[in-house]
Design an enzyme around this catalytic site. Structure first.
Site, PDB file in Angstrom:
ATOM      1  CG  HIS A  68      77.307  31.656  24.323  1.00 33.35           C
ATOM      2  ND1 HIS A  68      75.967  31.702  24.633  1.00 33.35           N
ATOM      3  CD2 HIS A  68      77.457  30.561  23.534  1.00 33.35           C
ATOM      4  CE1 HIS A  68      75.340  30.677  24.086  1.00 33.35           C
ATOM      5  NE2 HIS A  68      76.222  29.972  23.403  1.00 33.35           N
TER       6      HIS A  68
ATOM      7  CG  ASP B  44      76.423  32.413  28.046  1.00 31.09           C
ATOM      8  OD1 ASP B  44      75.978  32.943  27.006  1.00 31.09           O
ATOM      9  OD2 ASP B  44      76.599  31.188  28.161  1.00 31.09           O
TER      10      ASP B  44
ATOM     11  CD  GLU C 247      74.436  27.085  21.598  1.00 30.06           C
ATOM     12  OE1 GLU C 247      73.475  26.338  21.464  1.00 30.06           O
ATOM     13  OE2 GLU C 247      74.576  27.815  22.607  1.00 30.06           O
TER      14      GLU C 247
HETATM   15  C1  ACM Z   1      76.096  24.309  24.881  1.00 30.51           C
HETATM   16  O1  ACM Z   1      75.168  23.665  25.377  1.00 30.51           O
HETATM   17  N1  ACM Z   1      75.851  25.377  24.139  1.00 30.51           N
HETATM   18  C2  ACM Z   1      77.466  23.934  25.094  1.00 30.51           C
END
Ligand code: ACM
Length: 585
Positions: free
Chosen positions: A289, A218, A359
């Protein structure tokens, strides 16, 4: 070890077997099993017992284990857990001189007539017999046996030299509702040492959960050694400081934070999981991420938009604008990463590879001449289709290597390749769309089973995040949304609880958020419970009294029913509670 035939994760077994929501679950018994079995009686096996004497089988120094072919891993597990807890040798039957026949033994065997993960457990005057549909079924039966032996069975050494555990005569028939019963653990936001990961695998196994989704990368950390790209861990696994609490908090922890798993650590984790019939789903999160990877290799970022050489591993939380550049160089780099990932996570136990996809902000792609040139080159409509193009690339790449891609539900945007599966997290909606379109789905809506969300509305909850999700709320979570077609229901592989660790700095904080709710979640995933409103939460709570004693014996730092202990509170550290019930999406 039999791993390939344990479970068919390609379909929801219940849709075919009829073991669905309307199956009666016998949870009103004194055995206090969690998750509740399908059926439990007190007949016992080969029970010549006519009512005289004790109706319980004592484990003794002379008790042996007779393990039929294919059940060796459960034999090893029983010896190492029950043997240690009670100070018993539990010698192999074949090694016992004179071969005492079947008496006074724990007998393990595979019965192919049973469902792969199903089992029958009988306890009677001659001992205990566990038959499972596969090696996995035998193992889940052994987990039940441990619970039947009482909380002391969950300790690592005997608490009394002469304690003699007994098993009341019983006859249990059991099997899971879903083939995918998972927990995702985020080790990127806060690193958990390898030993804590192994312990979590034991905790999953104790709850008959069989999927460990390992969130390894991440913005805030890269946690898996990749030999051809050493800077991913040399640089990407460390950050100099960390936001303490929600990102709006003004507090910082100035202690450098980091760590990673070596390839041997990963091999050990995978082997440990496999021995426990847990499949590992490694996640390499792209194209969002990814700031930790970009900090290590700045050419992976959108260097035509920002100076990516100035980026460091992110020290705070949120959705980051620094995403991967959709270049050939990036694709080749992550193919290289995934080649090593595939070698570490074998196909038999890791058929699915998670590539994230959540995201991914498109700010930089909108500004990037290189990204825009890609959109033009491939005739794509917009940045969403560009993300979809990246995902498709890795779907093709993984499929060619015998694996299946799974990603967060954003991967539906811009079109999804046919074999890809979806983790539905933003609610049920993505999962419904995906399942109706014929994709396999794991239901993990944040409104219900994100265990980072607070479990009570009281002021003492540590760093409270999100909706109030009590033990009862989780118990009433239903993975299959009402109204889903029969065909689409077959595509609901199962469900998983997700544990994001922004405000969980260590194992104790993880334990607090995860337990006791994982016990309720396990029953949702395993047991064929009635519809949400009809579930007998009072009975579950009654069984939880015993289960808390098991968790105590295991040393789990759960949230006590009365609220956090003083040392579990974090006064003054800002969270971000969301008021009101979660929307039904
Ligand atoms: C997530 O909670 N961004 C998969």
């Amino acid at each position: 070890m039999d791993t390939e035939s344990d479970t068919d994760m390609g379909a929801n077994a219940n849709a075919d077997t009829g073991r669905g929501r309307d199956t009666n679950v016998d949870i009103g018994t004194d055995t206090e099993l969690i998750p509740a079995p399908v059926r439990i009686g007190d007949a016992g096996i080969s029970d010549g017992d006519s009512g005289g004497g004790s109706r319980a089988f004592p484990l003794a120094p002379s008790t042996t284990i007779a393990a039929a072919p294919g059940t060796e891993n459960t034999e090893r597990w029983l010896r190492s857990t029950l043997g240690a807890a009670f100070g018993l040798p539990l010698a192999p039957q074949s090694a016992v001189e004179g071969g005492e026949g079947a008496a006074n033994s724990i007998r393990l065997r595979i019965d192919p007539a049973l469902d792969p993960e199903g089992y029958r457990l009988g306890a009677g005057p001659t001992g205990v017999e566990i038959a499972g549909g596969s090696a996995a079924g035998v193992f889940w039966g052994a987990q039940t046996l441990r619970q039947l032996l009482g909380p002391a069975a969950f300790r690592r050494a005997p608490i009394s030299p002469d304690s003699r555990p007994t098993i009341a005569f019983t006859d249990i028939e059991d099997g899971p509702r879903f083939p995918w019963r998972g927990m995702m653990l985020d080790v990127a936001r806060h690193f958990l040492p390898k030993d804590d990961v192994l312990r979590y695998l034991d905790l999953l196994a104790a709850h008959k959960l069989n999927v460990f989704h390992f969130h390894l990368t991440d913005d805030q950390g890269w946690r898996i050694e990749i030999k051809r790209y050493p800077r991913l861990t040399e640089v990407g696994s460390w950050r100099s400081r960390t936001k303490h609490g929600h990102r709006a908090s003004e507090l910082w922890d100035e202690t450098p934070h980091g760590g990673y798993y070596t390839q041997d650590d990963i091999r050990e984790i995978v082997a440990y999981a496999t021995e426990r019939h847990i499949r590992v789903v490694p996640e390499i999160d792209i194209p969002g991420h990814s700031q930790a990877a970009i900090a290590a290799y700045p050419e992976l970022g959108n260097s035509d938009v920002i100076d990516t050489t100035t980026l460091s591993v992110w020290d705070t939380w949120g959705i980051n604008a620094n995403v991967l550049a959709p270049t050939d160089n990036t694709l080749r780099f992550f193919e290289g990463v995934l080649e090593e990932v595939l070698a570490l996570f074998p196909a038999a136990t890791s058929p699915f590879i998670h590539i994230g996809g959540d995201e991914c902000r498109k700010d930089q792609w909108k500004e990037s001449p290189a990204a825009q040139a890609r959109i033009a080159e491939f005739g794509l409509a917009n940045e969403d289709e560009l993300q979809s193009w990246v995902i498709r690339h890795f779907d093709t790449w993984l499929t060619a290597r015998g694996r299946r891609l799974i990603g967060w539900d954003e991967i539906l945007e811009g079109g999804l390749p046919s074999g890809a599966a979806v983790s539905s997290w933003r609610g049920y909606g993505g999962g419904i769309t995906a399942a109706e379109a014929g994709h396999d789905v794991v239901m993990c809506p944040e409104q219900h089973v994100y265990l980072d969300h607070r479990q009570d509305g009281g002021p003492d909850e540590p760093m409270p995040i999100g909706f109030i999700r009590t033990l009862e709320d989780v118990y009433r979570f239903e993975p299959v949304p009402a109204g889903l077609s029969e065909e689409a229901t077959r595509h609901i592989l199962g469900t998983q609880a997700n544990v994001w660790t922004e405000v969980m700095q260590n194992r104790s904080r993880v334990d607090y958020q995860v337990f006791p709710r994982l016990a309720a979640f396990a029953e949702v995933a395993w047991s064929s419970l009635p519809a949400s409103a009809d579930r007998d939460f009072a009975d579950f709570e009654r069984r939880m009294t015993m289960h808390y004693a098991r968790l105590d014996a295991l040393g789990v730092d759960y949230r006590p029913p009365g609220g956090p202990l003083p040392r579990q509170q974090r006064p003054g550290v800002l969270g971000r509670p969301i008021e009101g019930p979660p929307p039904n999406v």
